[in-house]
Design a protein around this motif. Structure first.
Motif, short mmCIF file in Angstrom:
data_model
loop_
_atom_site.label_atom_id
_atom_site.label_comp_id
_atom_site.label_asym_id
_atom_site.label_seq_id
_atom_site.Cartn_x
_atom_site.Cartn_y
_atom_site.Cartn_z
N LEU A 223 0.78 -1.25 -0.09
CA LEU A 223 0.20 0.11 -0.19
C LEU A 223 0.75 1.32 -0.21
N ALA A 224 0.73 2.14 -1.10
CA ALA A 224 1.32 3.10 -1.07
C ALA A 224 1.19 4.21 0.17
N ALA A 225 -0.08 4.20 0.77
CA ALA A 225 -0.41 4.96 2.13
C ALA A 225 0.48 4.52 3.10
N ALA A 226 0.76 3.18 2.99
CA ALA A 226 1.46 2.70 4.09
C ALA A 226 2.98 3.33 4.19
N GLY A 227 3.50 3.19 2.80
CA GLY A 227 5.01 4.14 2.47
C GLY A 227 4.93 5.40 3.27
N ARG A 228 3.91 6.21 3.07
CA ARG A 228 3.96 7.37 3.43
C ARG A 228 3.82 7.43 5.11
N ASN A 229 3.53 6.43 5.75
CA ASN A 229 3.52 6.38 7.26
C ASN A 229 4.91 6.17 7.73
N GLY B 247 8.09 7.22 6.17
CA GLY B 247 9.12 8.18 5.57
C GLY B 247 9.31 8.03 4.12
N GLU B 248 8.59 7.33 3.52
CA GLU B 248 8.57 7.23 1.95
C GLU B 248 7.86 7.95 1.37
N GLU B 249 8.38 8.61 0.34
CA GLU B 249 7.79 9.23 -0.73
C GLU B 249 7.28 8.46 -1.87
N ALA B 250 7.89 7.61 -2.44
CA ALA B 250 7.40 6.53 -3.15
C ALA B 250 7.81 5.21 -2.55
N GLN B 251 6.85 4.17 -2.81
CA GLN B 251 7.22 3.03 -2.11
C GLN B 251 8.09 2.17 -3.14
N PRO B 252 8.86 1.42 -2.28
CA PRO B 252 9.79 0.36 -3.24
C PRO B 252 8.81 -0.50 -4.09
N VAL C 147 0.74 -2.76 -11.91
CA VAL C 147 0.46 -2.30 -10.70
C VAL C 147 1.43 -2.86 -9.49
N GLN C 148 1.88 -2.04 -8.94
CA GLN C 148 2.90 -2.23 -7.92
C GLN C 148 2.21 -2.41 -6.66
N ALA C 149 1.33 -3.40 -6.69
CA ALA C 149 0.50 -3.54 -5.33
C ALA C 149 0.45 -5.17 -4.93
N ALA C 150 -0.77 -5.45 -4.54
CA ALA C 150 -1.15 -7.12 -4.34
C ALA C 150 -1.36 -7.41 -5.86
N ARG C 151 -0.29 -7.83 -6.48
CA ARG C 151 -0.52 -8.12 -7.91
C ARG C 151 -1.17 -9.15 -8.20
#
Lengths: 442, 442
Positions: free
Chosen positions: B127-133, B135-140, B328-332
């Motif tokens: 989840l991209a929103a998790a990365g923002r919690n 310290g990440e701007e863009a998720q790996p 999709v960089q997610a739960a592919r």
């Protein structure tokens, strides 16, 4: 009448270095949750405000000779929560080595699980060996750790405040789970952390965990004055305890914080006997089980690895035998306390290690139940303490002795509760429940 | 005879999107530990192998309309451990956002606390929103997360193996706590992590937690074949379940792993009625409580935020209505399952959302207890499953229905235990206890 606060500090099989070998110590293993649950229930039966688990983020080098391993505090307290009903539960967690979002979540979750009984002992972690478990070649400096901790406090406090108390509607009929304006991002972006928020669970019963702190250095006192609601402190004599108490209350007052919202709880290791002679005998028995070479290695650890190998055991020490505490990037306040004692009393190394074996630089007192109660009353009524961080030499037996013999005396003198008057740790400590501040969203 | 494994997947007030509003759902709040403890006890009374808590490291955008918040899994399971005796306890924890030393400690601690009942659902967090919690701007990227996870597994496994099973002597008479040669540093130094070790608590009863995994993409399958001892998988039809089962067992075999040490447990959401018509009625009742706009927003979240706003509810869908799952960089794997269903059946968006509302892309079946037992037996005996990740639509009521009506049928057919035969989760799953490997120290 002002009431005394008592916290049980759980450490190994007791606070004396040799406790784990003592015949009165628990037969249970140190990774057995029943040991911790039993102590918590015993302290709750004794009407203590709280229990406290310290922590170290690396196994001790001397694990061959002493039990330097234990359950992880957050998981242990979650398990203990279900086996207790009233007592507060204080876990140590490091600002340097825990992601703010993870810490905020786990403590909020613990607060829900325990019905509002959780406290957080805020540490910055001084152990170089800990740094090496978290990818660091060199550990951040004492000042650097505290600078990060300041920003950390902003981030986690904002997370705990990111749900208003009335955010959850759970209106099943209308299909409205939460009031959207009452859950907000925090958008924290500082020098060390970026945390968008909001937290992913509702605000806990206490709003935030009770903030506990134990750093007593100059930097640590400033941090405590700003953030701490209870302070555990190591004092080797009443005079320094009085100085510390006055200083911390003054610092808090200067920041506009009421003095009774920063409780000062010095460590107290009582060795209780039916007579003074019996207390002395118990103390000697513990000393006889101790190995001065284990103590010497521990002292070296306290002073950032300084080599004390060649120091003879039986000549009086001088401050010059120690490195300057200002140069130690570790638990600086404790090193200052030790060098201060050496300056005042010039003990031999054997005597110093014997004393430190009792409670690692906390106050040790030997005496009858009356004498221990007198000391507690004296410190409590003359500006040295708001209560005590109780450190029984051997667990569970010497906690039992304190509860059976000293607590009734304190109750009779009107100093300590005869029943719980509150449901939460904030309630026990007489602390207000903080309002959610919604930082960044006035 | 080969025995079926049953895991209870606890999610909100049940797996149907509208469960939280359903009259049969629990009256308790979702941050109330009693809700989770009650379900664990219910599943234990039903002789389930384990319970499982999923996790998401950010609050859902649609929290106003659905309960997207819950207790943190590790703390919740520590609390549940004390209220249960036999059932396995599986917590989700992210390799991307948890320090390896912290994760290894907390799971080892949980294993001690629960007496050897803990499992770890290994996730890399999409989840991209998790990365923002954190310290990440863009998720790996998807590949980057898995590359880190591979190294992470090395580090945490080495930590769990850093104490030999016989390391603790606790010899009080001789003053020897541990056998020093049996506790070793791990000195892990890789591209992403540096961890010196050893861990600071003894090896847990299971040695390591049971490794659970749920990624079903190409990368995820490779990871599962290497590491997983149980795999939770989302399948929308039996044919794909059979393909997945055969593929995963073949991949594990190619790595020299016995097929029965990689259990495949597809998600199963059974809607049970006394008659087929009653099951249909229950399903419609749940559908009527659902809001297609909540479903549309969730679908967008699954596809990395893709905008489905303008897609009409009632025309047949085509694969072109969706972004390419490979991008999709997610739960592919879940996105592949959804696009596959669209390709095969061309449902309308309303029909797709109605189906996904049941169990978010897991298999939903409607029928009588006999029909559900038949389906379970069929999948179990014809190469589709070693058991099921049970996802009752509404909790606790529909778990109760399954235990009362379906479990006895499975027992009568000799497919499911009539009493617990083991004490640990490894025991329930028929998995061996791993030896400590002492990496880096042959």
């Amino acid at each position: 009448m002002r009431q005394l606060h008592l916290n049980l500090f759980i450490h190994g099989r007791g606070h004396h270095e040799a406790a784990w070998r003592h015949p009165a110590a628990s037969p249970l293993g140190l990774a057995d949750i029943r040991y911790y649950t039993g102590l918590a229930q015993q302290a709750e039966a004794g009407l203590f405000d709280s229990i406290f688990l310290a922590d170290t983020l690396a196994v001790g080098d001397d694990v061959a000779h002493a039990p330097r391993a234990w359950l992880e505090p957050v998981t242990a307290l979650a398990a203990i929560a279900g086996a207790t009903r009233r007592i507060g539960l204080i876990a140590t967690c490091s600002t340097t080595y825990t992601e703010p979002y993870n810490l905020a979540r786990q403590f909020a979750s613990l607060d829900h699980i325990s019905g509002g009984r959780v406290g957080w002992n805020i540490v910055t972690t001084w152990l170089a060996a800990a740094g090496r478990n978290y990818g660091e070649e060199a550990q951040p400096s004492h000042a650097g750790r505290y600078a990060r901790a300041e920003e950390y406090m902003q981030a986690v406090t904002a997370l705990w405040d990111s749900w208003a108390d009335d955010a959850v509607l759970d209106d099943r009929a209308a299909g409205r789970y939460a009031a959207p304006g009452r859950i907000r991002r925090i958008d924290h972006a500082g020098a060390h952390y970026r945390v968008a928020g909001p937290l992913n669970l509702p605000r806990g019963p206490q709003g935030r965990p009770v903030f506990v702190q134990a750093g007593s250095s100059e930097t640590g006192r400033g941090f405590a004055a700003r953030h701490a609601e209870a302070v555990f402190t190591a004092q080797m004599e009443k005079a320094t305890a009085v100085e510390f108490y006055a200083d911390l209350k003054a610092r808090a007052a200067a920041l506009g914080r009421p003095a009774n919202q920063v409780l000062v709880l010095p460590g107290l290791c009582p060795v209780i006997g039916g007579t003074e002679a019996e207390a002395q005998r118990i103390w000697r028995e513990l000393g006889d089980l101790s190995d001065p070479e284990v103590g010497r290695q521990r002292l070296s650890g306290r002073f950032g690895g300084h080599d004390f190998t060649h120091l003879p055991l039986d000549r009086p020490l001088a401050p010059e035998d120690f490195p300057d505490p200002a140069t130690v990037q570790a638990a600086r306040s404790r090193t200052e306390v030790i060098v201060g004692l050496v300056r005042r009393e010039a003990p031999t190394l054997r005597q110093l290690l014997d004393y430190l074996a009792g409670a690692r630089g906390h106050f040790v007192t030997l005496g009858t139940p009356e004498q221990v109660a007198d000391l507690i009353e004296d410190w409590f009524t003359t500006g040295a303490a708001d209560g005590f961080n109780l450190m029984p030499p051997v667990l569970p037996a010497m906690l039992g002795g304190f509860i059976e013999q000293v607590v009734p005396l304190l109750q009779r003198r009107g100093l300590f509760r005869r029943e719980y008057g509150a449901e939460t740790l904030r309630g026990h400590y007489g602390l207000p429940r903080p309002e959610a501040r919604f930082p960044g969203h006035p």
